[in-house]
Design a protein around this motif. Sequence first.
Motif, short mmCIF file in Angstrom:
data_model
loop_
_atom_site.label_atom_id
_atom_site.label_comp_id
_atom_site.label_asym_id
_atom_site.label_seq_id
_atom_site.Cartn_x
_atom_site.Cartn_y
_atom_site.Cartn_z
N PHE A 63 28.06 3.48 -30.43
CA PHE A 63 29.28 3.99 -29.80
C PHE A 63 30.39 4.15 -30.84
O PHE A 63 31.05 5.19 -30.89
CB PHE A 63 29.69 3.02 -28.69
CG PHE A 63 31.03 3.27 -28.07
CD1 PHE A 63 31.22 4.31 -27.17
CD2 PHE A 63 32.11 2.45 -28.36
CE1 PHE A 63 32.46 4.53 -26.58
CE2 PHE A 63 33.35 2.66 -27.78
CZ PHE A 63 33.53 3.71 -26.89
N GLN A 66 29.87 7.04 -33.15
CA GLN A 66 30.24 8.28 -32.47
C GLN A 66 31.76 8.47 -32.45
O GLN A 66 32.26 9.57 -32.67
CB GLN A 66 29.71 8.28 -31.03
CG GLN A 66 28.21 8.19 -30.91
CD GLN A 66 27.49 9.24 -31.71
OE1 GLN A 66 27.82 10.42 -31.64
NE2 GLN A 66 26.53 8.82 -32.50
N ARG A 120 20.99 8.57 -29.33
CA ARG A 120 22.30 8.50 -28.66
C ARG A 120 23.25 9.58 -29.16
O ARG A 120 24.10 10.04 -28.41
CB ARG A 120 22.94 7.13 -28.86
CG ARG A 120 22.21 5.98 -28.25
CD ARG A 120 22.29 5.93 -26.75
NE ARG A 120 21.59 4.74 -26.31
CZ ARG A 120 20.29 4.67 -26.07
NH1 ARG A 120 19.53 5.74 -26.20
NH2 ARG A 120 19.73 3.54 -25.69
N SER A 121 23.11 9.99 -30.41
CA SER A 121 24.00 11.04 -30.94
C SER A 121 23.88 12.30 -30.11
O SER A 121 24.89 12.94 -29.79
CB SER A 121 23.68 11.32 -32.40
OG SER A 121 24.01 10.21 -33.19
N GLU A 123 22.94 12.42 -26.99
CA GLU A 123 23.47 12.11 -25.65
C GLU A 123 25.00 12.13 -25.66
O GLU A 123 25.63 12.74 -24.78
CB GLU A 123 22.96 10.76 -25.19
CG GLU A 123 21.45 10.73 -24.99
CD GLU A 123 20.88 9.32 -24.91
OE1 GLU A 123 21.66 8.35 -24.83
OE2 GLU A 123 19.64 9.21 -24.91
N TYR A 124 25.61 11.49 -26.64
CA TYR A 124 27.07 11.42 -26.70
C TYR A 124 27.69 12.79 -27.01
O TYR A 124 28.87 13.00 -26.71
CB TYR A 124 27.53 10.40 -27.75
CG TYR A 124 27.54 8.98 -27.26
CD1 TYR A 124 28.45 8.55 -26.30
CD2 TYR A 124 26.64 8.04 -27.77
CE1 TYR A 124 28.48 7.24 -25.85
CE2 TYR A 124 26.65 6.73 -27.32
CZ TYR A 124 27.57 6.33 -26.37
OH TYR A 124 27.59 5.04 -25.93
N PRO A 134 38.02 8.43 -25.78
CA PRO A 134 36.78 8.86 -25.13
C PRO A 134 37.00 9.10 -23.64
O PRO A 134 37.79 8.41 -22.99
CB PRO A 134 35.83 7.68 -25.36
CG PRO A 134 36.71 6.50 -25.58
CD PRO A 134 37.98 7.03 -26.20
N PHE A 138 32.07 9.32 -21.39
CA PHE A 138 31.72 8.74 -22.68
C PHE A 138 31.57 7.22 -22.52
O PHE A 138 30.57 6.62 -22.94
CB PHE A 138 32.85 9.07 -23.66
CG PHE A 138 32.49 9.09 -25.12
CD1 PHE A 138 32.09 7.95 -25.78
CD2 PHE A 138 32.60 10.26 -25.86
CE1 PHE A 138 31.80 7.96 -27.14
CE2 PHE A 138 32.32 10.29 -27.21
CZ PHE A 138 31.91 9.14 -27.85
N HIS A 141 28.64 6.19 -20.25
CA HIS A 141 27.33 6.21 -20.92
C HIS A 141 27.11 4.90 -21.69
O HIS A 141 26.01 4.34 -21.63
CB HIS A 141 27.22 7.42 -21.85
CG HIS A 141 25.84 7.62 -22.36
ND1 HIS A 141 24.79 7.96 -21.54
CD2 HIS A 141 25.32 7.50 -23.60
CE1 HIS A 141 23.68 8.05 -22.26
NE2 HIS A 141 23.98 7.77 -23.52
N LEU A 142 28.13 4.45 -22.39
CA LEU A 142 28.02 3.15 -23.08
C LEU A 142 27.69 2.06 -22.07
O LEU A 142 26.78 1.26 -22.28
CB LEU A 142 29.31 2.82 -23.82
CG LEU A 142 29.40 1.42 -24.43
CD1 LEU A 142 28.37 1.22 -25.53
CD2 LEU A 142 30.81 1.16 -24.95
#
Length: 184
Positions: A63, A66, A120-121, A123-124, A134, A138, A141-142
């Motif tokens: 996270f 990102q 995850r990259s 996905e984010y 965020p 965002f 998702h975390l």
Amino acid sequence: MALRIKSHWWNDDQERSLPEIASALAFIAWRIAVDKAINLHCERFVYESDRQRLDVIEEYLVFLIQISDRMSHGILEDEERRTLITAFAKKVFEHVQDNTQDLLGPGDYGGPFIARLNARSGEYADFQFDDEGPSYAFLRHLGFEIQSLMGPSEENRWVIDQVMDKDGWDAYKRFSKAFRDLFE
């Protein structure tokens, strides 16, 4: 006890390279991620194992990587941004490998972390990030990823709310302040 983060350079007059900044960011991200994992325990959420706790730490690290990528977008050229984020991810990789090996014994722990980061990259990438920080999606998702790691137990059913409403936002605020400070 509050987490104290040093995010100012000792000698402000000296120029810092992007790899030096990335190294400082990795150390700060590690401290924040560990603090958030500890906070979940303090809030009475239950870890079944050290591996599970380390997985939560890794989710926070992904996270924060990102976040740094999004924050660097407006202040660095594309090649500089790529240099910073790559160096940052490599230093985080080292922290994950070293600390997990200390706790769980010999093994490849950095490789699976990089696989998680790569997954995850993508996905984010679908979530918004602006001057306010965020987006809700965002942070959700975390929270979702950490909820998945913590499992469906009765004690952990509200972990997604804790992460979305408090811990994820706090991690962002602390990290973004440190990020800005390191570039001053």
